[in-house]
Design a protein around this motif. Sequence first.
Motif, PDB file in Angstrom:
ATOM      1  N   LEU A  81      34.226   5.255   1.624  1.00 45.55           N
ATOM      2  CA  LEU A  81      32.926   4.591   1.590  1.00 45.55           C
ATOM      3  C   LEU A  81      32.046   5.354   0.608  1.00 45.55           C
ATOM      4  N   GLY A  82      31.748   4.698  -0.498  1.00 46.13           N
ATOM      5  CA  GLY A  82      30.973   5.361  -1.540  1.00 46.13           C
ATOM      6  C   GLY A  82      29.508   5.492  -1.184  1.00 46.13           C
ATOM      7  N   ALA A  83      28.794   6.240  -2.016  1.00 46.78           N
ATOM      8  CA  ALA A  83      27.365   6.436  -1.769  1.00 46.78           C
ATOM      9  C   ALA A  83      26.594   5.125  -1.863  1.00 46.78           C
ATOM     10  N   ASP A  84      27.169   4.161  -2.593  1.00 46.46           N
ATOM     11  CA  ASP A  84      26.513   2.855  -2.704  1.00 46.46           C
ATOM     12  C   ASP A  84      26.844   1.940  -1.530  1.00 46.46           C
ATOM     13  N   GLY A  85      27.685   2.424  -0.595  1.00 44.41           N
ATOM     14  CA  GLY A  85      28.002   1.635   0.588  1.00 44.41           C
ATOM     15  C   GLY A  85      29.140   0.661   0.404  1.00 44.41           C
ATOM     16  N   VAL A  86      29.817   0.702  -0.756  1.00 45.63           N
ATOM     17  CA  VAL A  86      30.923  -0.229  -1.007  1.00 45.63           C
ATOM     18  C   VAL A  86      32.227   0.422  -0.537  1.00 45.63           C
ATOM     19  N   PRO A  87      32.990  -0.261   0.332  1.00 49.89           N
ATOM     20  CA  PRO A  87      34.263   0.303   0.782  1.00 49.89           C
ATOM     21  C   PRO A  87      35.333   0.184  -0.299  1.00 49.89           C
ATOM     22  N   VAL A  88      36.125   1.222  -0.423  1.00 48.96           N
ATOM     23  CA  VAL A  88      37.185   1.250  -1.431  1.00 48.96           C
ATOM     24  C   VAL A  88      38.501   1.487  -0.704  1.00 48.96           C
ATOM     25  N   LEU A  89      39.429   0.541  -0.865  1.00 49.12           N
ATOM     26  CA  LEU A  89      40.748   0.655  -0.231  1.00 49.12           C
ATOM     27  C   LEU A  89      41.800   0.663  -1.327  1.00 49.12           C
ATOM     28  N   ARG A  90      42.595   1.685  -1.357  1.00 52.92           N
ATOM     29  CA  ARG A  90      43.653   1.865  -2.373  1.00 52.92           C
ATOM     30  C   ARG A  90      43.080   1.726  -3.777  1.00 52.92           C
ATOM     31  N   GLY A  91      41.937   2.305  -3.988  1.00 57.06           N
ATOM     32  CA  GLY A  91      41.336   2.328  -5.314  1.00 57.06           C
ATOM     33  C   GLY A  91      40.601   1.062  -5.716  1.00 57.06           C
TER      34      GLY A  91
END
Lengths: 135, 136
Positions: free
Chosen positions: B65-75
């Motif tokens: 979970l990035g600082a911008d709140g966007v979830p990242v799964l497998r890049g």
Amino acid sequence: MKLNRPARNPHSETIIALIDVVFFLLVFFMLIGRMDATAPFDVRPATAVTGRDMPAGGITLAISATGDLALDGKEITRGALSPALSALLENDPELRLRINAHRAAELRNVLPLVAQGEALGFRNVVLVVTPETDG
Amino acid sequence: MMINRPARPRALISLVPMIDVMLILLVFFMVTSTYLNLDMIPAVKPSEGTAGSPQTPAGTLMIRLGADGVPVLRGTALDRETLRTTLSAAMAEEPLTQVVILPSGAAQTQALITVMDTAALAGVTRLRVLRLEAAP
């Protein structure tokens, strides 16, 4: 010609209607309100669809958007938090710790407190949310 | 000899003090109560503290979970619906999949709750939130 009306009882029926209304309002506010201690700053919890009903009881740790803390409505510093939580836990080992974080609070101000509660021995730590309609 | 006392007039109970008390109670409850409908999400599950688990998870999915709140799964950065679909597919394939969330400290609470919510809606039962601590 002047007609003399019989004197009416000045207040009996109007006062009973007033009592009815006030009593109705009293019961209404007692039923829908919660007697929780409110934080001295603005706390708007995050929204979630899968949240469960929160039973009464437990202590509430409020976290503002800027990271200020309040324990059951009273502001508290991070240094004083651990002793206060430990003292409360001694009295009731099954005490629920409710973390009511503002939705804009940064996680660096929230997650360490969850871990701190867990480390102190709280077995029931919950995050407070508000229900969101499943869209 | 019987003495007949004159009947005393029946005293009327005044309703005004009762109304006063009720009004005070009404104002008290109106002012001191909070009217937010609050729910809860468990942050520490009771079973997490016990040693050993009855079932070993088959695989692990890590969501950053990035600082911008966007979830990242497998890049890959995912929106809420795509994340839910992906997790649902993973759970259909292997119901014991463990999902681990690694959030940035700068992300907002709402972003984490949204990801936890999405995972719960996708049927994830083994969910953990990791927290990285700075080295002393």
